[in-house]
Design a protein around this motif. Structure first.
Motif, PDB file in Angstrom:
ATOM      1  N   VAL A  74       0.839  -1.203   0.000  1.00 56.96           N
ATOM      2  CA  VAL A  74       0.000   0.000   0.000  1.00 56.96           C
ATOM      3  C   VAL A  74       0.870   1.247   0.000  1.00 56.96           C
ATOM      4  N   LEU A  75       1.913   1.267   0.807  1.00 57.03           N
ATOM      5  CA  LEU A  75       2.766   2.455   0.876  1.00 57.03           C
ATOM      6  C   LEU A  75       3.587   2.647  -0.403  1.00 57.03           C
ATOM      7  N   SER A  76       3.892   1.559  -1.108  1.00 58.11           N
ATOM      8  CA  SER A  76       4.672   1.668  -2.343  1.00 58.11           C
ATOM      9  C   SER A  76       3.829   2.126  -3.530  1.00 58.11           C
ATOM     10  N   TYR A  77       2.636   1.564  -3.651  1.00 59.92           N
ATOM     11  CA  TYR A  77       1.829   1.825  -4.834  1.00 59.92           C
ATOM     12  C   TYR A  77       0.775   2.921  -4.649  1.00 59.92           C
ATOM     13  N   ALA A  78       0.522   3.335  -3.423  1.00 64.11           N
ATOM     14  CA  ALA A  78      -0.436   4.417  -3.171  1.00 64.11           C
ATOM     15  C   ALA A  78       0.109   5.327  -2.075  1.00 64.11           C
ATOM     16  N   PRO A  79       1.227   6.032  -2.347  1.00 65.33           N
ATOM     17  CA  PRO A  79       1.832   6.842  -1.286  1.00 65.33           C
ATOM     18  C   PRO A  79       0.960   8.018  -0.853  1.00 65.33           C
ATOM     19  N   GLY A  80       0.098   8.496  -1.705  1.00 66.87           N
ATOM     20  CA  GLY A  80      -0.767   9.615  -1.350  1.00 66.87           C
ATOM     21  C   GLY A  80      -1.920   9.227  -0.450  1.00 66.87           C
ATOM     22  N   LEU A  81      -2.121   7.927  -0.279  1.00 65.00           N
ATOM     23  CA  LEU A  81      -3.229   7.442   0.537  1.00 65.00           C
ATOM     24  C   LEU A  81      -3.075   7.850   1.997  1.00 65.00           C
ATOM     25  N   PHE A  82      -1.846   7.913   2.472  1.00 59.02           N
ATOM     26  CA  PHE A  82      -1.596   8.288   3.858  1.00 59.02           C
ATOM     27  C   PHE A  82      -0.909   9.645   3.968  1.00 59.02           C
ATOM     28  N   GLY A  83      -1.112  10.526   3.007  1.00 65.35           N
ATOM     29  CA  GLY A  83      -0.508  11.852   3.036  1.00 65.35           C
ATOM     30  C   GLY A  83      -1.056  12.731   4.145  1.00 65.35           C
ATOM     31  N   TRP A  84      -2.241  12.428   4.611  1.00 69.19           N
ATOM     32  CA  TRP A  84      -2.877  13.206   5.675  1.00 69.19           C
ATOM     33  C   TRP A  84      -2.324  12.848   7.041  1.00 69.19           C
ATOM     34  N   PHE A  85      -1.714  11.666   7.137  1.00 69.34           N
ATOM     35  CA  PHE A  85      -1.257  11.181   8.438  1.00 69.34           C
ATOM     36  C   PHE A  85      -0.070  12.001   8.916  1.00 69.34           C
ATOM     37  N   GLY A  86      -0.167  12.528  10.105  1.00 65.57           N
ATOM     38  CA  GLY A  86       0.874  13.383  10.665  1.00 65.57           C
ATOM     39  C   GLY A  86       0.589  14.862  10.474  1.00 65.57           C
ATOM     40  N   LYS A  87      -0.491  15.173   9.790  1.00 69.88           N
ATOM     41  CA  LYS A  87      -0.858  16.569   9.547  1.00 69.88           C
ATOM     42  C   LYS A  87      -2.242  16.875  10.098  1.00 69.88           C
ATOM     43  N   LEU A  88      -2.663  16.110  11.090  1.00 70.57           N
ATOM     44  CA  LEU A  88      -3.990  16.269  11.656  1.00 70.57           C
ATOM     45  C   LEU A  88      -4.018  17.398  12.675  1.00 70.57           C
ATOM     46  N   PRO A  89      -5.201  17.973  12.923  1.00 69.09           N
ATOM     47  CA  PRO A  89      -5.307  18.944  14.006  1.00 69.09           C
ATOM     48  C   PRO A  89      -5.026  18.234  15.330  1.00 69.09           C
ATOM     49  N   PHE A 116       8.296  17.648  16.553  1.00 68.09           N
ATOM     50  CA  PHE A 116       7.012  17.151  16.073  1.00 68.09           C
ATOM     51  C   PHE A 116       6.468  16.161  17.086  1.00 68.09           C
ATOM     52  N   ILE A 117       5.273  16.421  17.606  1.00 69.35           N
ATOM     53  CA  ILE A 117       4.621  15.550  18.580  1.00 69.35           C
ATOM     54  C   ILE A 117       3.269  15.142  17.997  1.00 69.35           C
ATOM     55  N   PRO A 118       3.162  13.903  17.470  1.00 66.96           N
ATOM     56  CA  PRO A 118       1.941  13.468  16.772  1.00 66.96           C
ATOM     57  C   PRO A 118       0.879  12.907  17.725  1.00 66.96           C
ATOM     58  N   ILE A 119       0.264  13.761  18.504  1.00 67.19           N
ATOM     59  CA  ILE A 119      -0.700  13.305  19.507  1.00 67.19           C
ATOM     60  C   ILE A 119      -1.930  12.684  18.848  1.00 67.19           C
ATOM     61  N   ASP A 157      -1.815  17.488  16.143  1.00 71.38           N
ATOM     62  CA  ASP A 157      -0.407  17.143  16.014  1.00 71.38           C
ATOM     63  C   ASP A 157       0.396  18.426  16.187  1.00 71.38           C
ATOM     64  N   ILE A 158       1.305  18.415  17.122  1.00 71.71           N
ATOM     65  CA  ILE A 158       2.038  19.633  17.486  1.00 71.71           C
ATOM     66  C   ILE A 158       3.331  19.716  16.692  1.00 71.71           C
ATOM     67  N   ARG A 159       3.548  20.861  16.033  1.00 71.71           N
ATOM     68  CA  ARG A 159       4.788  21.133  15.307  1.00 71.71           C
ATOM     69  C   ARG A 159       5.369  22.432  15.826  1.00 71.71           C
ATOM     70  N   ILE A 160       6.598  22.363  16.261  1.00 73.40           N
ATOM     71  CA  ILE A 160       7.312  23.555  16.712  1.00 73.40           C
ATOM     72  C   ILE A 160       8.571  23.651  15.873  1.00 73.40           C
ATOM     73  N   GLN A 161       8.667  24.739  15.108  1.00 69.87           N
ATOM     74  CA  GLN A 161       9.817  24.892  14.222  1.00 69.87           C
ATOM     75  C   GLN A 161      10.549  26.181  14.577  1.00 69.87           C
ATOM     76  N   ASP A 162      11.831  26.034  14.761  1.00 69.74           N
ATOM     77  CA  ASP A 162      12.703  27.159  15.067  1.00 69.74           C
ATOM     78  C   ASP A 162      13.757  27.207  13.965  1.00 69.74           C
ATOM     79  N   GLU A 163      14.702  28.128  14.082  1.00 69.54           N
ATOM     80  CA  GLU A 163      15.744  28.219  13.064  1.00 69.54           C
ATOM     81  C   GLU A 163      16.597  26.952  12.993  1.00 69.54           C
ATOM     82  N   ASN A 164      16.929  26.399  14.157  1.00 67.88           N
ATOM     83  CA  ASN A 164      17.870  25.278  14.189  1.00 67.88           C
ATOM     84  C   ASN A 164      17.245  23.948  14.572  1.00 67.88           C
TER      85      ASN A 164
END
Length: 71
Positions: free
Chosen positions: A20-35, A48-51, A37-44
């Motif tokens: 599934v991951l090889s032939y349909a990579p877009g199927l799980f494109g939403w995973f990890g980008k849900l409301p 990422f905390i995927p609650i 999921d905490i992302r904190i990005q700084d310069e360095n």
């Protein structure tokens, strides 16, 4: 259930997930980008905390385990 059968089932499941991951990579494109999921990005650094994603994984695994291993 003997250990051999459990390992065979586990291998089949991993094989199917790989297909599934090889032939349909877009199927799980939403995973990890849900409301929730905490992302904190700084310069360095990038934190990422995927609650929400891990809650969904936990619910799905609980349902599958109860479905297949209930006596």
């Amino acid at each position: 259930m003997p250990l051999g059968k459990i390992l065979i089932y586990f291998g089949i499941v991993l094989f199917l997930i790989g297909l599934v991951l090889s032939y349909a990579p877009g199927l799980f494109g939403w995973f990890g980008k849900l409301p929730g999921d905490i992302r904190i990005q700084d310069e360095n650094r990038y934190i990422f905390i995927p609650i929400t994603s891990m809650i969904i994984v936990s619910i799905v695994l609980t349902l599958l385990i109860n479905l297949f291993f209930r006596r």
